[in-house]
Motif scaffolding. Structure first.
Motif: not given
Length: 358
Positions: A114, A121, A123, A160, A162
């Motif tokens: 992200s 935002v 990805v 994921d 971040d």
């Protein structure tokens, strides 16, 4: 089969607990090497059941990771950063994948990053070698990679990431990368990493010589090359001089035969043709149909996360740009169709334009 988590960390209290909670069901041991935390990282790690070792920082990420790997007795080592969170995965599925091939190879984990853009935002996806068999070590002072010429195959593991939303490590990484490019001036990988770091620091013009070095010295077989070419093109468009647009045109012509089947490349080509037309409308009017063709091609190709790139260039972002193209060219019915397609995927800017058109 024994699978261990291996990690290096420093001041990761924000994300560490979430990272370890996600990884713990998949591994037998969690081995963490701390390089000088001053926050609550070490107590959190121990509370989560990790074994924590200390390492005196010597400006070398590979040295720290290799120190951690030396403490592992795993058949496979899952190497994570503290701001990466593996998605739900059954241990038996992972084991089945790891035992399904012979010889020495690396397991590729699909990571979704992200990051912030002007419209919110976004990805991006990339396949990274994060499951290392016993004995494989790292090389490189920064942006370290597994040493050895081993193939990388995707395994059923996704994560994921971040970190880019909270910490900009560009200024920290810059001295390391400058040092590496000085010591290895024809190393395409370090040329690319320095170029992308400067770009992220909004120093686009400074990054161009390093993008050119990457483009000159990289091989077509290098896994990072397609993404590097696309980032090179974006930087040329950002600078936007006539000379840069000419340079971008030459790169596109050369790369289209090999990259024309990838939505990220077609997407940046659409932006290029739009910018090229606007730079001199009478001269480049003939390029107008290519804008529409590029975004339609993106939608035909669709999303291919295993190829890496920005999520949406094969779906909602391409549909939105196609809608914008039809709106400015007076084709409102088509604009509404594609804005609606992007809006149904949850893309905020498309919802705004759809409301305006209706």
């Amino acid at each position: 089969m024994k699978i261990n988590l291996v990690m290096i960390m420093k001041n990761e209290e924000r994300s560490l607990r979430r990272c370890l909670e996600a990884a713990k069901p998949l591994v037998d041991r969690m081995i963490i090497v701390d390089t000088g935390s001053k926050d609550a990282s070490i107590p959190i790690a121990r509370e989560m059941g990790a074994e924590v070792f200390s390492f005196s920082w010597i400006d070398d990420f590979s040295a720290a990771k290799n120190f951690a790997l030396e403490h592992s007795d795993g058949d496979w080592n899952l190497v994570l950063d503290a701001d990466e969170y593996v998605r739900s995965c059954r241990r038996e599925d992972l084991e089945r994948s790891l035992s399904g091939r012979k010889g020495t190879w690396l397991g590729g984990m699909m990571r979704y990053d992200s990051f912030r853009e002007e419209d919110g935002v976004s990805v991006s996806s990339s396949l990274l070698p994060r499951l290392l068999p016993r004995g494989v070590r790292y090389e490189g002072r920064i942006h370290e990679q597994p040493s050895g010429d081993y193939p990388c195959y995707e395994v059923p593991l996704e994560a994921d990431h971040d970190g880019y939303l909270y910490v900009d490590k560009g200024e920290r990484n810059l001295p390391y990368l400058l040092r590496e490019t000085q010591e290895h001036p024809e190393d395409a990988y370090y040329q690319f990493q320095l170029a992308s770091t400067l770009r992220n620091l909004k120093r686009q013009e400074e990054s161009l010589p390093y993008f050119r070095g990457f483009y000159r010295w990289s091989d077509r077989e290098d896994g990072y090359r397609p993404g590097g070419v696309v980032l090179y093109l974006y930087t040329l468009l950002d600078v936007g001089t006539e000379e840069c647009l000419e340079e971008a045109a030459a790169v596109i012509e050369k790369e289209e035969p090999s990259l024309g089947g990838w939505s990220d490349f077609c997407f940046v080509c659409g932006l290029f043709y739009m910018k090229r037309v606007l730079s001199d409308v009478p001269r480049y009017m003939g390029l107008l149909p290519r804008i529409e063709q590029c975004y339609r091609r993106c939608l035909e190709l669709g999303e291919r996360p295993e190829l890496g790139g920005v999520v949406g260039t094969g779906s909602f972002k391409a549909a939105y740009n196609l809608g914008a193209w039809y709106e400015v060219s007076g084709q409102t019915e088509l604009a509404v169709r594609y804005y609606r397609q992007a809006a149904e995927a949850g893309y905020g800017p498309a919802k705004e334009r759809l409301t305006a058109c209706l």
